[in-house]
Design a protein around this motif. Sequence first.
Motif, PDB file in Angstrom:
ATOM      1  N   TYR A 176     -25.807 -15.074   8.403  1.00 12.56           N
ATOM      2  CA  TYR A 176     -25.506 -16.294   9.133  1.00 12.56           C
ATOM      3  C   TYR A 176     -26.323 -17.471   8.459  1.00 12.56           C
ATOM      4  O   TYR A 176     -25.846 -18.466   8.149  1.00 12.56           O
ATOM      5  N   VAL A 177     -27.665 -17.391   8.323  1.00 14.81           N
ATOM      6  CA  VAL A 177     -28.479 -18.174   7.964  1.00 14.81           C
ATOM      7  C   VAL A 177     -28.267 -18.508   6.265  1.00 14.81           C
ATOM      8  O   VAL A 177     -28.293 -19.716   6.038  1.00 14.81           O
ATOM      9  N   ALA A 178     -27.772 -17.610   5.547  1.00  9.78           N
ATOM     10  CA  ALA A 178     -27.506 -17.798   4.183  1.00  9.78           C
ATOM     11  C   ALA A 178     -26.316 -18.687   4.041  1.00  9.78           C
ATOM     12  O   ALA A 178     -26.194 -19.577   3.240  1.00  9.78           O
ATOM     13  N   GLY A 234     -17.584 -15.460  15.316  1.00  7.97           N
ATOM     14  CA  GLY A 234     -17.678 -14.174  15.172  1.00  7.97           C
ATOM     15  C   GLY A 234     -18.848 -13.573  14.695  1.00  7.97           C
ATOM     16  O   GLY A 234     -19.437 -12.482  15.399  1.00  7.97           O
ATOM     17  N   LEU A 235     -19.800 -14.306  13.914  1.00  8.98           N
ATOM     18  CA  LEU A 235     -21.002 -13.778  13.667  1.00  8.98           C
ATOM     19  C   LEU A 235     -21.952 -14.049  14.765  1.00  8.98           C
ATOM     20  O   LEU A 235     -22.844 -12.991  15.037  1.00  8.98           O
ATOM     21  N   ARG A 259     -26.812 -22.147  15.642  1.00  9.95           N
ATOM     22  CA  ARG A 259     -27.430 -21.109  16.079  1.00  9.95           C
ATOM     23  C   ARG A 259     -28.352 -20.698  15.130  1.00  9.95           C
ATOM     24  O   ARG A 259     -28.830 -19.715  15.178  1.00  9.95           O
ATOM     25  N   ARG A 260     -28.706 -21.668  14.345  1.00 12.85           N
ATOM     26  CA  ARG A 260     -29.629 -21.022  13.159  1.00 12.85           C
ATOM     27  C   ARG A 260     -31.031 -20.797  13.638  1.00 12.85           C
ATOM     28  O   ARG A 260     -31.564 -19.684  13.161  1.00 12.85           O
ATOM     29  N   ASP A 261     -31.547 -21.382  14.543  1.00 12.05           N
ATOM     30  CA  ASP A 261     -32.797 -21.320  14.950  1.00 12.05           C
ATOM     31  C   ASP A 261     -32.764 -19.849  15.514  1.00 12.05           C
ATOM     32  O   ASP A 261     -33.783 -19.063  15.309  1.00 12.05           O
ATOM     33  N   TRP A 262     -31.883 -19.515  16.536  1.00 16.25           N
ATOM     34  CA  TRP A 262     -31.832 -18.310  17.131  1.00 16.25           C
ATOM     35  C   TRP A 262     -31.783 -17.115  16.026  1.00 16.25           C
ATOM     36  O   TRP A 262     -32.388 -16.098  16.315  1.00 16.25           O
ATOM     37  N   ARG A 315     -34.485 -13.707  14.355  1.00 17.48           N
ATOM     38  CA  ARG A 315     -33.924 -12.453  14.455  1.00 17.48           C
ATOM     39  C   ARG A 315     -34.136 -11.849  13.073  1.00 17.48           C
ATOM     40  O   ARG A 315     -33.494 -10.719  12.956  1.00 17.48           O
ATOM     41  N   MET A 316     -34.463 -12.661  12.007  1.00 21.12           N
ATOM     42  CA  MET A 316     -34.389 -12.197  10.741  1.00 21.12           C
ATOM     43  C   MET A 316     -35.458 -11.170  10.472  1.00 21.12           C
ATOM     44  O   MET A 316     -36.460 -11.183  11.234  1.00 21.12           O
ATOM     45  N   ARG A 317     -35.503 -10.597   9.529  1.00 21.12           N
ATOM     46  CA  ARG A 317     -36.708  -9.697   8.997  1.00 21.12           C
ATOM     47  C   ARG A 317     -37.990 -10.702   8.928  1.00 21.12           C
ATOM     48  O   ARG A 317     -37.695 -11.692   8.087  1.00 21.12           O
TER      49      ARG A 317
END
Lengths: 208, 400
Positions: free
Chosen positions: B380-382, B356-357, B389-392, B396-398
């Motif tokens: 997601y990464v946290a 979903g995320l 999809r962590r790399d993607w 896109r993180m700040r």
Amino acid sequence: MRYPEQWIRLSPLVDTERVELEELAARLRARDGIWMERVLRELLPLVRRVVHRLLGPHRDREDAVQDAMAAIAAALYRFEGRSSISTLAQRITVRVASRHYARHRAEFGDPDLDARALAEDECGSCPERAASVRQRVARLYHHLESLSEARRTAFVLCVIEEMSPTEAALIVGCSAVALRSRLFEARRELDERLKRDPVLSCQRERLR
Amino acid sequence: MKPSEFDLLDEIAREARMLEPVSRAHDDDALIAHAALAGRARHEAAASRRRAVIACCTVLGVAACVALLWKGQEAPAPDAIVELTLPTGDRLSATGDARFDVISSETARRVVRLTQGAMLFDVAPLRPGSHFEVETPTARIRVRGTVFSVETSDRGTAVSTYEGRVEVCVNGTSHVLDAGASHGAEVASERLGLLESRGRAAATRRVRVSSAAISPGEGESIIVSRSEPRAVGHELPAESRGASVTERRDGARARPRQSQNATEPADEGLAVAREPSVDPAARILEADALRASGQLSEAADAYEDAARRLSGPMAYAPAFLAAELRLEHLRDAAGTLRVLDETRIDQRGSPFRERGLVLRAEALDRLGRAAELQDVAEQYVAEMPDGPRRDWMRARMRPE
């Protein structure tokens, strides 16, 4: 059915060759994929020669050969035997070569480059003579550039390939009368140009 | 002899003829193999285009046949079935040789004239005062919303009723047919047989859905008043008008439905029959079938509908399918977010949290909502540092 190992060099309207090739074509229509490559292999020398004659010394003529062969392969699936395969192949080859010529016209016409491009072609004579031949042929193709596509094709098929006007008309898709007219105009125009060519004019004097 | 003008030209042409192109066996093998493959690909592509053109022409041809049939002209094969839906929602199925005209398709008065062949009528519920009528050369059939078939020929008219009630008037004599009854069976042919299965299916669909459209209380039995479909327009005994049937239904089999018009429960029940199936399990099945047949927009709607009718974890699967269809196939990023917001399948604790995320992030990305995308990516990464999809997401993180 046994097929002869040695295939006869193709030329149109020769019964013996046509029979052998038509037998292959019959197998193709029966969707036997093996025979497709056999037919293509048999047609390749013809296609290559026609392309080289039509395009002259140009570095991309092998691309045109490849395109022509692919087009012939596609056409063979629908081939119904109403004409000979070699006629079909030549017709397609002329069409593909014309497209390549039109697309790359700007790249044609440097006689020095042309002569070098002919270096790979076999000449069958001593090296000095071969160089002279290549130079003269390159001059010829240089002047062929000035002709319209229709006259150029008529000249190459009838004069260089030695087809009859009727055979050439069948391949080009025009009447024999029209093709004869194009051939006459092509010869007349080329001769005028050769007269004024500085490289060839001295050779013309030698022939007198 | 003086050399001719053309001697030089011929001489050079002869030299050009002497130049033979060189071929290399290895290169030729590759060239031939490539040409064979390319030729087959071109042939198959051309054949595919021809098939598409033929299919398109076939569709147009079928459409033309239907149009001709609609105008009562030359019909397709007798055993073919042609289906039409009137603007009022009435569904008509006609045998290939049927000849008919729609005399009137007004809401209050729908009249079809059948002059030859057989037709099945699945009539939409009628408002009070409106009626549906079928005329044949030898009979007139009037209904108030039901499923029935009519066949007419020079031997007469045959009528079969699959659900509800119809009145058949022949030579001044009136015959009332309930479900399962028929009139004029001696003149019926195999044409009615072609329509029989459709009639039974339509009737079953109506009965199942109308029986489900009833308000339960758990464990309670309820009483339903249902007006029997009755013929109007032709003279009926006064006491038969407005007759109603009272029946008890087991609350365990009934389902909730808010009735706006208590005086016309039968009409409402039949109106429900016009809606898609209200059983969410059936709705999911319907959505699966729609998706398999390539009707992706309808499939997404059906999944969403199913998700709305379910609660808790049971809604997650159809909700996810709806969101995925909207994003991946329908390019509807806004619709994807709407589904996710309504169903909350990406909330913490949901088995679809990760998927979903990802859907939410991709939808936000397509909509250019960078700030929200960054929030989702960080979540997601946290929570899923090893997620697929962590790399993607990291990209896109700040920026730190």
